[in-house]
Design a protein around this motif. Structure first.
Motif, PDB file in Angstrom:
ATOM      1  N   LYS A 146      67.674  26.792  17.190  1.00 46.74           N
ATOM      2  CA  LYS A 146      68.714  26.773  18.217  1.00 46.74           C
ATOM      3  C   LYS A 146      70.075  26.498  17.576  1.00 46.74           C
ATOM      4  CE  LYS A 146      65.450  24.937  21.627  1.00 46.74           C
ATOM      5  NZ  LYS A 146      65.110  23.753  22.477  1.00 46.74           N
ATOM      6  N   VAL A 147      70.091  25.572  16.633  1.00 44.49           N
ATOM      7  CA  VAL A 147      71.348  25.240  15.946  1.00 44.49           C
ATOM      8  C   VAL A 147      71.792  26.402  15.059  1.00 44.49           C
ATOM      9  CG1 VAL A 147      72.498  23.597  14.412  1.00 44.49           C
ATOM     10  CG2 VAL A 147      70.753  22.791  15.995  1.00 44.49           C
ATOM     11  N   LEU A 148      70.835  27.071  14.432  1.00 43.48           N
ATOM     12  CA  LEU A 148      71.162  28.237  13.606  1.00 43.48           C
ATOM     13  C   LEU A 148      71.915  29.283  14.416  1.00 43.48           C
ATOM     14  CD1 LEU A 148      70.824  29.868  10.930  1.00 43.48           C
ATOM     15  CD2 LEU A 148      68.719  30.783  11.915  1.00 43.48           C
ATOM     16  N   ASN A 149      71.583  29.390  15.710  1.00 42.23           N
ATOM     17  CA  ASN A 149      72.209  30.391  16.555  1.00 42.23           C
ATOM     18  C   ASN A 149      73.512  29.922  17.202  1.00 42.23           C
ATOM     19  OD1 ASN A 149      70.515  33.066  16.927  1.00 42.23           O
ATOM     20  ND2 ASN A 149      69.082  31.398  16.548  1.00 42.23           N
ATOM     21  N   ASN A 150      73.963  28.727  16.808  1.00 39.31           N
ATOM     22  CA  ASN A 150      75.329  28.335  17.147  1.00 39.31           C
ATOM     23  C   ASN A 150      76.245  29.386  16.499  1.00 39.31           C
ATOM     24  OD1 ASN A 150      77.953  27.044  16.143  1.00 39.31           O
ATOM     25  ND2 ASN A 150      77.258  25.535  17.640  1.00 39.31           N
ATOM     26  N   LYS A 154      75.659  30.797  12.743  1.00 40.85           N
ATOM     27  CA  LYS A 154      75.061  32.140  12.643  1.00 40.85           C
ATOM     28  C   LYS A 154      75.972  33.089  11.878  1.00 40.85           C
ATOM     29  CE  LYS A 154      72.966  35.794  15.432  1.00 40.85           C
ATOM     30  NZ  LYS A 154      72.685  36.293  16.804  1.00 40.85           N
ATOM     31  N   ASN A 155      77.261  32.983  12.106  1.00 38.89           N
ATOM     32  CA  ASN A 155      78.223  33.822  11.395  1.00 38.89           C
ATOM     33  C   ASN A 155      78.161  33.581   9.888  1.00 38.89           C
ATOM     34  OD1 ASN A 155      80.587  35.623  11.234  1.00 38.89           O
ATOM     35  ND2 ASN A 155      81.700  33.768  10.655  1.00 38.89           N
ATOM     36  N   GLU A 156      78.086  32.304   9.484  1.00 38.95           N
ATOM     37  CA  GLU A 156      77.973  31.965   8.056  1.00 38.95           C
ATOM     38  C   GLU A 156      76.636  32.429   7.490  1.00 38.95           C
ATOM     39  OE1 GLU A 156      80.301  30.661   5.954  1.00 38.95           O
ATOM     40  OE2 GLU A 156      81.599  31.064   7.675  1.00 38.95           O
ATOM     41  N   PHE A 157      75.578  32.281   8.282  1.00 39.83           N
ATOM     42  CA  PHE A 157      74.241  32.698   7.849  1.00 39.83           C
ATOM     43  C   PHE A 157      74.201  34.213   7.616  1.00 39.83           C
ATOM     44  CE2 PHE A 157      69.763  33.808   8.457  1.00 39.83           C
ATOM     45  CZ  PHE A 157      69.118  32.844   7.698  1.00 39.83           C
ATOM     46  N   GLU A 158      74.831  34.966   8.502  1.00 37.67           N
ATOM     47  CA  GLU A 158      74.834  36.426   8.371  1.00 37.67           C
ATOM     48  C   GLU A 158      75.628  36.893   7.141  1.00 37.67           C
ATOM     49  OE1 GLU A 158      74.154  38.575  12.573  1.00 37.67           O
ATOM     50  OE2 GLU A 158      76.099  37.581  12.414  1.00 37.67           O
ATOM     51  N   LYS A 159      76.611  36.108   6.725  1.00 43.96           N
ATOM     52  CA  LYS A 159      77.350  36.454   5.504  1.00 43.96           C
ATOM     53  C   LYS A 159      76.432  36.405   4.283  1.00 43.96           C
ATOM     54  CE  LYS A 159      81.874  34.772   7.063  1.00 43.96           C
ATOM     55  NZ  LYS A 159      82.923  33.718   6.876  1.00 43.96           N
ATOM     56  N   ILE A 160      75.399  35.563   4.364  1.00 44.74           N
ATOM     57  CA  ILE A 160      74.455  35.403   3.252  1.00 44.74           C
ATOM     58  C   ILE A 160      73.264  36.341   3.400  1.00 44.74           C
ATOM     59  CG2 ILE A 160      73.025  33.760   1.966  1.00 44.74           C
ATOM     60  CD1 ILE A 160      74.649  31.511   3.424  1.00 44.74           C
ATOM     61  N   MET A 161      72.709  36.414   4.604  1.00 46.18           N
ATOM     62  CA  MET A 161      71.441  37.101   4.837  1.00 46.18           C
ATOM     63  C   MET A 161      71.551  38.461   5.525  1.00 46.18           C
ATOM     64  SD  MET A 161      69.056  35.635   3.442  1.00 46.18           S
ATOM     65  CE  MET A 161      68.555  34.086   2.728  1.00 46.18           C
ATOM     66  N   GLY A 162      72.753  38.884   5.809  1.00 48.14           N
ATOM     67  CA  GLY A 162      72.919  40.176   6.478  1.00 48.14           C
ATOM     68  C   GLY A 162      72.855  40.027   7.985  1.00 48.14           C
TER      69      GLY A 162
END
Length: 230
Positions: A146-150, A154-162
């Motif tokens: 749930k926190v990941l989808n903050n 999520k924006n920072e995560f997508e910069k790393i993982m697509g």
């Protein structure tokens, strides 16, 4: 940087594109805190004593870390229920697993508002994702996905993982006992599964976890194929 990990890092296996097991924070019971203070137990040096996640049992017994042992044992059991048993050695599949936690803190209980506490620890989590770039993340605690989808995280995560390829979906199955929602989500270079905390969730049954073999087996089969494992 000293990485916040709970087993050895094996080059070519879990140092990049492996399986990241991610809990809330390191457990540290009051009994263990007292023993550590009195010099009866010491931190494990995984550089001197190389060990996979599933092969730590002997080290835990050696250092009397009972709390850690119970937590890990249940996760090991779950892999077996999903059709991918973990051996008690430093085998190839076993080497792909890296244990960490979202927070770099250590307590006997994860108290307070979990969402806000995790939000405050986002830098630790993202630093480990950036370094190890896991192909599969298994969250061991429902709040983390749930926190990941903050939006900010999520924006920072997508910069790393697509970019996200499969939006977050929660699945709840028919079961005579207590039922939990299990989360699944995918990005271009990372799949995610989110399960309840193995040792801190009241009413959680291994029989219920086994019902998710239909979802976890293909994810793990795909991971093994990606890593060139049988």
């Amino acid at each position: 940087m000293q990485w916040n990990v709970g087993n050895s890092i094996f080059k070519g296996y879990n140092d990049k594109k492996g399986i990241m097991l991610c809990g809330y924070e390191w457990g540290f019971s009051k009994e263990e805190q007292e023993a550590y203070k009195n010099g009866k137990i010491n931190p494990i040096d995984f550089q001197k004593e190389p060990s996979t996640f599933s092969n730590k049992v002997n080290l835990y017994k050696k250092y009397s870390l009972k709390h850690y042992y119970q937590y890990d044992e249940r996760i090991i059991k779950w892999f077996g229920l999903w059709g991918h048993p973990l051996k008690r050695d430093n085998g190839e599949f076993e080497k792909t697993i890296l244990q960490t936690n979202w927070c770099d803190s250590q307590n006997h209980a994860f108290n307070g508002n979990r969402y806000h506490k995790l939000l405050n620890c986002k830098d630790n989590f993202l630093a480990h994702v950036r370094e190890f770039k896991p192909r599969l993340i298994i969250f061991l605690g429902a709040e983390m996905i749930k926190v990941l989808n903050n939006p900010d995280i999520k924006n920072e995560f997508e910069k790393i993982m697509g970019k996200e390829t499969k939006p977050l979906k929660f699945i709840q199955k028919d079961f005579p006992g207590k039922r939990f929602k299990i989360g699944f989500q995918s990005f271009e270079n990372c799949d995610i599964a989110a399960f309840p905390h193995p040792s801190g969730t009241i009413g959680l049954s291994d029989d219920y976890i086994k019902l998710f073999k239909d979802e976890m087996n293909p994810i793990l089969v795909s991971f093994k194929k990606f890593k060139g494992l049988s």
